[in-house]
Write an enzyme that holds these catalytic residues in place. Structure first.
Site, PDB file in Angstrom:
ATOM      1  N   GLU A 104       1.069  37.404  87.730  1.00 51.15           N
ATOM      2  CA  GLU A 104       0.925  36.665  86.854  1.00 51.15           C
ATOM      3  C   GLU A 104      -0.609  35.913  87.082  1.00 51.15           C
ATOM      4  OE1 GLU A 104       3.094  32.377  85.546  1.00 51.15           O
ATOM      5  OE2 GLU A 104       4.369  33.933  86.306  1.00 51.15           O
ATOM      6  N   ASP A 106      -2.334  32.334  85.960  1.00 50.67           N
ATOM      7  CA  ASP A 106      -1.926  31.058  85.104  1.00 50.67           C
ATOM      8  C   ASP A 106      -3.030  30.250  84.884  1.00 50.67           C
ATOM      9  OD1 ASP A 106       0.551  31.641  84.770  1.00 50.67           O
ATOM     10  OD2 ASP A 106       1.288  30.264  86.480  1.00 50.67           O
ATOM     11  N   GLU A 108      -2.351  26.188  83.411  1.00 51.28           N
ATOM     12  CA  GLU A 108      -1.560  25.248  82.705  1.00 51.28           C
ATOM     13  C   GLU A 108      -2.368  23.827  82.797  1.00 51.28           C
ATOM     14  OE1 GLU A 108       3.040  26.430  84.188  1.00 51.28           O
ATOM     15  OE2 GLU A 108       1.997  25.396  85.473  1.00 51.28           O
ATOM     16  N   HIS A 121      -4.235  23.468  86.099  1.00 43.41           N
ATOM     17  CA  HIS A 121      -3.441  23.888  87.142  1.00 43.41           C
ATOM     18  C   HIS A 121      -3.831  25.450  87.024  1.00 43.41           C
ATOM     19  CE1 HIS A 121       0.211  24.486  89.743  1.00 43.41           C
ATOM     20  NE2 HIS A 121       0.090  25.630  89.076  1.00 43.41           N
ATOM     21  N   THR A 122      -4.147  26.153  87.992  1.00 47.21           N
ATOM     22  CA  THR A 122      -4.422  27.860  88.048  1.00 47.21           C
ATOM     23  C   THR A 122      -3.523  28.238  89.046  1.00 47.21           C
ATOM     24  OG1 THR A 122      -6.236  27.716  89.701  1.00 47.21           O
ATOM     25  CG2 THR A 122      -6.761  27.287  87.179  1.00 47.21           C
ATOM     26  N   ARG A 132      -0.426  29.749  95.230  1.00 43.69           N
ATOM     27  CA  ARG A 132      -1.740  29.841  95.443  1.00 43.69           C
ATOM     28  C   ARG A 132      -2.315  28.831  94.426  1.00 43.69           C
ATOM     29  NH1 ARG A 132      -0.433  35.750  95.253  1.00 43.69           N
ATOM     30  NH2 ARG A 132      -0.857  36.505  97.558  1.00 43.69           N
ATOM     31  N   GLN A 197       9.419  15.937  84.571  1.00 48.21           N
ATOM     32  CA  GLN A 197      10.278  15.881  85.764  1.00 48.21           C
ATOM     33  C   GLN A 197       9.088  16.022  87.204  1.00 48.21           C
ATOM     34  OE1 GLN A 197      10.854  18.385  83.603  1.00 48.21           O
ATOM     35  NE2 GLN A 197      10.952  20.252  84.709  1.00 48.21           N
ATOM     36  N   TRP A 198       7.922  16.735  86.721  1.00 48.24           N
ATOM     37  CA  TRP A 198       6.918  16.844  87.548  1.00 48.24           C
ATOM     38  C   TRP A 198       5.399  16.932  87.249  1.00 48.24           C
ATOM     39  CZ3 TRP A 198       3.556  21.018  86.822  1.00 48.24           C
ATOM     40  CH2 TRP A 198       4.121  21.979  86.172  1.00 48.24           C
ATOM     41  N   GLY A 202       3.467  13.737  89.671  1.00 48.01           N
ATOM     42  CA  GLY A 202       4.654  14.231  90.613  1.00 48.01           C
ATOM     43  C   GLY A 202       5.832  13.756  89.565  1.00 48.01           C
TER      44      GLY A 202
END
Length: 285
Positions: A104, A106, A108, A121-122, A132, A197-198, A202
Site C-alpha cells: 500500500e 498512502d 491521507e 499523512h503518508t 512508516r 477518534q484519532w 489525537g
C-alpha cells in the site's frame, strides 16, 4: 523576513524549478475509469465524467476505486479537500493490493478546525506491514483550489509528490533486507470518512456534524502506468521513462528543504515508539 514570507519564497523557488516527471500518456474520465463502491449515493460523477465528489454525513461516508490494477507507474490526481471546519474527517487517497499481506502507498488528509493547517499523512506498507508514517503541514490552503497529488512507483523507489514537488522517497533497499512493493498489482482507492477518534489532535477534537455534509472533489486523473490483468502486466508501447526515473541531487536537496520546513512527524525520529532501535531503512534513506 517573517515566517510566512520565508515559506512563500521557498515554495515559489521549488515550484519554479521542480523536477519534471514525465507527462502521463493515459487519462480517463471518472465514469469509465472508476467505480463508486460505497456511500449510498454520496459519491457522484459529474460534468460528463470530468469531476467526482465524495460526501460524508453522520450516516455514512463514501468511496471509489479504479477499475484497473497497476504494477508500477506515475499516478496523478487533483483534489480539493473538505473546506471549513473539517476536524474529525479523513480524505484517503491510496494505492493498495489485495490479500492479507498487501502492499500500500498512502496519502491521507487529516481535517482540522477552520484556519488550522491540514495534516497530510503518508505511509508505505509492504507485505501487510506499515508503521512508516511521515506527516506534513501543507504550505497552501488545500480547500481553496485543486492541487495535484502524485505517486511515482517504479522498481527503484516510491516518490510522493505535491504539485510536482517531491516530498518523500522510499527507496528499494531489498539488497539490505528491507521489503519493497514490486510483485503485487494495486488499485487506486479514495474515501471520505469519519475518524474523529484519532484524526484531529489525537481525537481530542470531534466532528461537528452541524457542518455536514462534508465534500471532497476530484478531477484530472492521469495514469502513465503498467496495467495488470489476469496475471499479466501491459505497459505503454513506448518505453516509459518513469520506469527508470530517479531523483537527481538537486531534487533530493529540494525534498529535504520541504521536509525540514513542513514535516511534523517522522517515524524515523520517534524513539518512544521504537525504543529498541529505529527500522533499518531509517539509517539509509
Amino acid at each position: 523576513m517573517d515566517r510566512s514570507t520565508l515559506i512563500l519564497s521557498i515554495l515559489l523557488a521549488l515550484t519554479a524549478t521542480a523536477t519534471t516527471f514525465f507527462a502521463p500518456v493515459y487519462a480517463g474520465t471518472f465514469d469509465t475509469e472508476f467505480d463508486i463502491t460505497w456511500g449510498d449515493g454520496r459519491g457522484k460523477v459529474l460534468n460528463n465524467g470530468e469531476l467526482l465528489t465524495l460526501s460524508l454525513d453522520r450516516a455514512s461516508g463514501s468511496g471509489f476505486q479504479s477499475k484497473k490494477e497497476y504494477l508500477f507507474g506515475k499516478i496523478d490526481m487533483q483534489l480539493k479537500l473538505v473546506p471549513g471546519n473539517s476536524a474529525g474527517t479523513v480524505t484517503a487517497y491510496y494505492l493498495k493490493s489485495k490479500g492479507d499481506t498487501w502492499d500500500e502507498i498512502d496519502f491521507e488528509f487529516l481535517g482540522n478546525l477552520t484556519g488550522d493547517p491540514y495534516v497530510m499523512h503518508t505511509n508505505v506498507y509492504t507485505q501487510g506491514k506499515g508503521d512508516r508514517e511521515q506527516q506534513f503541514n501543507l504550505w497552501f490552503d488545500p480547500t481553496a483550489d485543486f492541487h495535484t497529488y502524485s505517486v511515482l512507483w517504479n522498481p527503484h523507489h516510491i516518490v510522493f509528490l505535491v504539485d510536482g514537488i517531491a516530498i518523500r522517497q522510499f527507496k528499494n533497499l531489498e539488497h539490505r533486507g528491507i521489503q519493497y512493493p514490486k510483485l503485487q498489482p494495486m488499485r487506486l482507492y479514495s474515501s471520505l470518512w469519519n475518524a474523529d477518534q484519532w484524526a484531529t489532535r489525537g481525537g481530542l477534537v470531534k466532528t461537528d456534524w452541524s457542518n455536514a455534509p462534508f465534500t471532497a472533489s476530484y478531477r484530472n486523473f492521469r495514469a502513465d502506468a503498467c496495467v495488470s490483468f489476469a496475471g499479466k502486466s501491459s505497459c505503454p508501447a513506448s518505453s516509459p521513462r518513469w520506469f527508470t526515473q530517479k531523483l537527481d541531487l538537486t531534487a533530493e536537496d529540494k525534498m529535504r528543504v520541504v521536509q525540514s520546513k513542513f514535516m511534523v512527524y517522522n517515524y524515523c525520529t520517534d524513539s518512544k515508539r521504537f525504543p529498541q532501535g529505529f527500522p533499518k531503512e531509517c539509517s539509509i534513506h
